[in-house]
Design an enzyme around this catalytic site. Sequence first.
Site, PDB file in Angstrom:
ATOM      1  N   ASP A 285       0.854  -1.179   0.000  1.00 46.97           N
ATOM      2  CA  ASP A 285       0.000   0.000   0.000  1.00 46.97           C
ATOM      3  C   ASP A 285       0.892   1.231   0.000  1.00 46.97           C
ATOM      4  OD1 ASP A 285      -1.658   2.147   0.692  1.00 46.97           O
ATOM      5  OD2 ASP A 285      -2.746   1.012   2.228  1.00 46.97           O
ATOM      6  N   ILE A 286       0.791   2.057  -1.031  1.00 45.41           N
ATOM      7  CA  ILE A 286       1.658   3.227  -1.141  1.00 45.41           C
ATOM      8  C   ILE A 286       1.487   4.174   0.046  1.00 45.41           C
ATOM      9  CG2 ILE A 286       0.106   4.658  -2.542  1.00 45.41           C
ATOM     10  CD1 ILE A 286       2.756   5.394  -4.151  1.00 45.41           C
TER      11      ILE A 286
ATOM     12  N   ASN B 160      -5.604  13.761 -10.652  1.00 47.74           N
ATOM     13  CA  ASN B 160      -6.293  14.242 -11.842  1.00 47.74           C
ATOM     14  C   ASN B 160      -6.058  15.751 -11.954  1.00 47.74           C
ATOM     15  OD1 ASN B 160      -8.370  15.657 -10.285  1.00 47.74           O
ATOM     16  ND2 ASN B 160      -9.198  13.627  -9.863  1.00 47.74           N
TER      17      ASN B 160
ATOM     18  N   ASP C  12      -5.206   8.075  -5.996  1.00 48.46           N
ATOM     19  CA  ASP C  12      -5.543   9.434  -5.552  1.00 48.46           C
ATOM     20  C   ASP C  12      -6.488   9.401  -4.356  1.00 48.46           C
ATOM     21  OD1 ASP C  12      -5.633  12.236  -5.613  1.00 48.46           O
ATOM     22  OD2 ASP C  12      -7.015  12.324  -7.305  1.00 48.46           O
TER      23      ASP C  12
ATOM     24  N   SER D 111      -0.642   6.435 -14.472  1.00 45.33           N
ATOM     25  CA  SER D 111      -1.538   6.268 -15.620  1.00 45.33           C
ATOM     26  C   SER D 111      -1.873   4.819 -15.961  1.00 45.33           C
ATOM     27  CB  SER D 111      -1.000   6.980 -16.873  1.00 45.33           C
ATOM     28  OG  SER D 111      -1.046   8.374 -16.703  1.00 45.33           O
TER      29      SER D 111
ATOM     30  N   GLY E  84      -3.563   2.639 -14.178  1.00 46.04           N
ATOM     31  CA  GLY E  84      -4.827   2.178 -13.613  1.00 46.04           C
ATOM     32  C   GLY E  84      -5.992   2.582 -14.500  1.00 46.04           C
TER      33      GLY E  84
ATOM     34  N   TYR F 247      -6.616   5.187 -16.056  1.00 49.20           N
ATOM     35  CA  TYR F 247      -6.260   5.921 -17.277  1.00 49.20           C
ATOM     36  C   TYR F 247      -5.802   4.998 -18.402  1.00 49.20           C
ATOM     37  CZ  TYR F 247      -6.689  10.591 -15.158  1.00 49.20           C
ATOM     38  OH  TYR F 247      -7.149  11.751 -14.582  1.00 49.20           O
TER      39      TYR F 247
END
Length: 167
Positions: free
Chosen positions: A10-11, A24, A34, A118, A120, A122
């Site tokens: 987990d970041i 975004n 995010d 990007s 995920g 995106y």
Amino acid sequence: MTTITTVQGDITQQAVHAIVNAANNAMRGGGGVDGAIHRAGGRAILEDCIQRFPDGLATGDAGWTTAGAMAAKWVIHTVGPNYRAGQRDRRLLESCYRRSLEVADELGARTIAFPLISAGIYGWPKDDAIACAVEVLGAFDGSVEEARLVAFDEGTYADIAARINLG
């Protein structure tokens, strides 16, 4: 020279100076990484985003806020290109990593944790997202000592580890 490492996890739980948020353009929170970062850090991150980025942030750029309640000191927000929406210029993705590292340098951060920007919602192809991250992080000449790529799942972790070892 920056050392590239990878971990599965987990970041928001990484004990580093700065965590990179795949944000975004609006800079007001969202889904995926995010949303997880905003939830873990608390309201302070959103308040800092509103103050520092009243007009949002351009694709490929990066800026920082507090990390709120997380162990990290800063969150470096970067806006990746939306592949699904036709933003397919790889230079924009490269810029996300480069600008994040430049911001980390300005802050004096020596350790930084990145998601795959990007890759995920995106929709950037995962193999190229990994290649781009490793290329840009490996070419960076600054004071960041460790750039950690954080993979949420085991398969992505294995793919990143293999790419780092090819190096």
